[in-house]
Motif scaffolding. Sequence first.
Motif, PDB file in Angstrom:
ATOM      1  N   GLY A  60       0.787  -1.222   0.000  1.00  0.00           N
ATOM      2  CA  GLY A  60       0.000   0.000   0.000  1.00  0.00           C
ATOM      3  C   GLY A  60       0.816   1.266   0.000  1.00  0.00           C
ATOM      4  O   GLY A  60       0.260   2.365   0.092  1.00  0.00           O
ATOM      5  N   THR A  61       2.135   1.144  -0.095  1.00  0.00           N
ATOM      6  CA  THR A  61       3.015   2.320  -0.119  1.00  0.00           C
ATOM      7  C   THR A  61       3.887   2.308  -1.369  1.00  0.00           C
ATOM      8  O   THR A  61       4.082   1.263  -1.997  1.00  0.00           O
ATOM      9  CB  THR A  61       3.926   2.381   1.115  1.00  0.00           C
ATOM     10  OG1 THR A  61       4.853   1.275   1.070  1.00  0.00           O
ATOM     11  CG2 THR A  61       3.110   2.296   2.395  1.00  0.00           C
ATOM     12  N   ASP A  62       4.411   3.457  -1.707  1.00  0.00           N
ATOM     13  CA  ASP A  62       5.293   3.595  -2.860  1.00  0.00           C
ATOM     14  C   ASP A  62       6.549   4.369  -2.473  1.00  0.00           C
ATOM     15  O   ASP A  62       6.529   5.162  -1.530  1.00  0.00           O
ATOM     16  CB  ASP A  62       4.595   4.343  -4.003  1.00  0.00           C
ATOM     17  CG  ASP A  62       3.465   3.545  -4.622  1.00  0.00           C
ATOM     18  OD1 ASP A  62       3.679   2.372  -4.950  1.00  0.00           O
ATOM     19  OD2 ASP A  62       2.357   4.112  -4.766  1.00  0.00           O
ATOM     20  N   ALA A  74      10.244   6.321   1.789  1.00  0.00           N
ATOM     21  CA  ALA A  74       9.762   4.959   1.573  1.00  0.00           C
ATOM     22  C   ALA A  74       9.505   4.287   2.908  1.00  0.00           C
ATOM     23  O   ALA A  74      10.194   4.560   3.900  1.00  0.00           O
ATOM     24  CB  ALA A  74      10.775   4.146   0.772  1.00  0.00           C
ATOM     25  N   GLU A  75       8.501   3.421   2.936  1.00  0.00           N
ATOM     26  CA  GLU A  75       8.185   2.676   4.143  1.00  0.00           C
ATOM     27  C   GLU A  75       8.525   1.207   3.902  1.00  0.00           C
ATOM     28  O   GLU A  75       8.050   0.597   2.946  1.00  0.00           O
ATOM     29  CB  GLU A  75       6.711   2.837   4.504  1.00  0.00           C
ATOM     30  CG  GLU A  75       6.385   2.373   5.910  1.00  0.00           C
ATOM     31  CD  GLU A  75       5.005   2.829   6.390  1.00  0.00           C
ATOM     32  OE1 GLU A  75       4.594   2.361   7.466  1.00  0.00           O
ATOM     33  OE2 GLU A  75       4.370   3.649   5.695  1.00  0.00           O
ATOM     34  N   ILE A  76       9.376   0.674   4.764  1.00  0.00           N
ATOM     35  CA  ILE A  76       9.814  -0.712   4.623  1.00  0.00           C
ATOM     36  C   ILE A  76       9.413  -1.522   5.848  1.00  0.00           C
ATOM     37  O   ILE A  76       8.956  -0.967   6.849  1.00  0.00           O
ATOM     38  CB  ILE A  76      11.347  -0.793   4.429  1.00  0.00           C
ATOM     39  CG1 ILE A  76      12.068  -0.267   5.684  1.00  0.00           C
ATOM     40  CG2 ILE A  76      11.772  -0.020   3.191  1.00  0.00           C
ATOM     41  CD1 ILE A  76      13.585  -0.448   5.641  1.00  0.00           C
ATOM     42  N   MET A  87       7.738  -5.147  11.498  1.00  0.00           N
ATOM     43  CA  MET A  87       7.381  -3.813  11.964  1.00  0.00           C
ATOM     44  C   MET A  87       7.729  -2.802  10.870  1.00  0.00           C
ATOM     45  O   MET A  87       8.711  -2.969  10.132  1.00  0.00           O
ATOM     46  CB  MET A  87       8.127  -3.460  13.258  1.00  0.00           C
ATOM     47  CG  MET A  87       9.633  -3.476  13.144  1.00  0.00           C
ATOM     48  SD  MET A  87      10.486  -2.892  14.648  1.00  0.00           S
ATOM     49  CE  MET A  87      10.385  -1.098  14.394  1.00  0.00           C
ATOM     50  N   PRO A  88       6.931  -1.755  10.707  1.00  0.00           N
ATOM     51  CA  PRO A  88       7.199  -0.766   9.660  1.00  0.00           C
ATOM     52  C   PRO A  88       8.231   0.273  10.092  1.00  0.00           C
ATOM     53  O   PRO A  88       8.255   0.700  11.244  1.00  0.00           O
ATOM     54  CB  PRO A  88       5.826  -0.113   9.437  1.00  0.00           C
ATOM     55  CG  PRO A  88       5.143  -0.246  10.762  1.00  0.00           C
ATOM     56  CD  PRO A  88       5.644  -1.522  11.379  1.00  0.00           C
ATOM     57  N   ARG A 245       1.712  -5.649   6.032  1.00  0.00           N
ATOM     58  CA  ARG A 245       1.961  -6.737   5.090  1.00  0.00           C
ATOM     59  C   ARG A 245       2.991  -6.306   4.061  1.00  0.00           C
ATOM     60  O   ARG A 245       3.077  -5.119   3.705  1.00  0.00           O
ATOM     61  CB  ARG A 245       0.664  -7.135   4.380  1.00  0.00           C
ATOM     62  CG  ARG A 245      -0.319  -7.854   5.280  1.00  0.00           C
ATOM     63  CD  ARG A 245      -1.497  -8.423   4.519  1.00  0.00           C
ATOM     64  NE  ARG A 245      -2.299  -7.380   3.895  1.00  0.00           N
ATOM     65  CZ  ARG A 245      -3.616  -7.490   3.683  1.00  0.00           C
ATOM     66  NH1 ARG A 245      -4.262  -8.593   4.062  1.00  0.00           N
ATOM     67  NH2 ARG A 245      -4.277  -6.514   3.099  1.00  0.00           N
ATOM     68  N   ALA A 246       3.755  -7.292   3.577  1.00  0.00           N
ATOM     69  CA  ALA A 246       4.796  -7.001   2.595  1.00  0.00           C
ATOM     70  C   ALA A 246       4.178  -6.812   1.211  1.00  0.00           C
ATOM     71  O   ALA A 246       3.185  -7.454   0.859  1.00  0.00           O
ATOM     72  CB  ALA A 246       5.817  -8.134   2.564  1.00  0.00           C
ATOM     73  N   GLN A 247       4.786  -5.932   0.446  1.00  0.00           N
ATOM     74  CA  GLN A 247       4.357  -5.698  -0.925  1.00  0.00           C
ATOM     75  C   GLN A 247       4.641  -6.928  -1.760  1.00  0.00           C
ATOM     76  O   GLN A 247       5.680  -7.574  -1.615  1.00  0.00           O
ATOM     77  CB  GLN A 247       5.123  -4.489  -1.472  1.00  0.00           C
ATOM     78  CG  GLN A 247       4.460  -3.772  -2.608  1.00  0.00           C
ATOM     79  CD  GLN A 247       5.225  -2.524  -3.008  1.00  0.00           C
ATOM     80  OE1 GLN A 247       6.071  -2.557  -3.892  1.00  0.00           O
ATOM     81  NE2 GLN A 247       4.957  -1.408  -2.337  1.00  0.00           N
ATOM     82  N   ASP A 248       3.708  -7.275  -2.640  1.00  0.00           N
ATOM     83  CA  ASP A 248       3.886  -8.417  -3.530  1.00  0.00           C
ATOM     84  C   ASP A 248       4.923  -8.048  -4.571  1.00  0.00           C
ATOM     85  O   ASP A 248       4.713  -7.149  -5.400  1.00  0.00           O
ATOM     86  CB  ASP A 248       2.551  -8.771  -4.206  1.00  0.00           C
ATOM     87  CG  ASP A 248       2.625 -10.075  -5.009  1.00  0.00           C
ATOM     88  OD1 ASP A 248       3.766 -10.571  -5.229  1.00  0.00           O
ATOM     89  OD2 ASP A 248       1.572 -10.594  -5.398  1.00  0.00           O
TER      90      ASP A 248
END
Length: 251
Positions: A60-62, A74-76, A87-88, A245-248
């Motif tokens: 949900g982030t870019d 960026a959010e990882i 954790m973000p 959740r992790a980005q696909d």
Amino acid sequence: RSVIGWMGSASAGLIAANANAVEETDVDNFLRSGMVSMPMGVSGQAGKAKPQIGVVLREGTDVSRDSKSGNVFAEILVQKTDSSDLMPVITSFQSPWALATGSLFDIECRDSDTGDAAFVAVSPNVGGSSVDALKDSFFVKFLFSPTGRFSFYGQPTDIKVKSSEMRGDYRILDVSFATLSQSTQTEIPRKARVVATIPSGSKQAVMLVSSASALRWKKGAEKLVTSTVESFKATPAPETSMKIRAQDKRA
């Protein structure tokens, strides 16, 4: 049958030629542009595995960069200290170079003409150590591994940590190394500055690695690298109702 046999031989020849073309690509061009020049203008990214630098983007982030200020955001996701849960973490830095796009890149900015660049990386488990207690070899082993960002066409050589110091919660390392030119078979000296921190509650170090050729370093790139590294921040993200959740990566 003879025609079929000829077609099979010709196809095998084409495959072999393409394989040889991949081997002849130049690591200098990859470090400079982020891509590899291929015969007939075909991108050398095809057929090469993406460098493994530990970055997991949050769903949900870019990754974004403001073209005016150069601010990159960026959010990882990183692993929590006491579990395997994620954790973000918010990462940010100011870059004079444009955001690199494409399947090979996570969070990276680069100048495709000069090769000056900066990228975010996330280490393996630090094993309970603080960032100041980690050995220099911990960072070297990870960043210059066979699957690392600088090892696209072979591991760098002559790796030396020139300095290592703490500035608040951040560790700063200056590293010199050499990459092998595939076209000339000569070693190309390069320099990098690494800034690393372990966000509170995490068991992984988050880093920004900025580098340039040794020649560029002397001609002003060091100032750009220094300002980029000094602007880096990696802090736990504020709690929200958004699922973690992790980005696909296939998306």
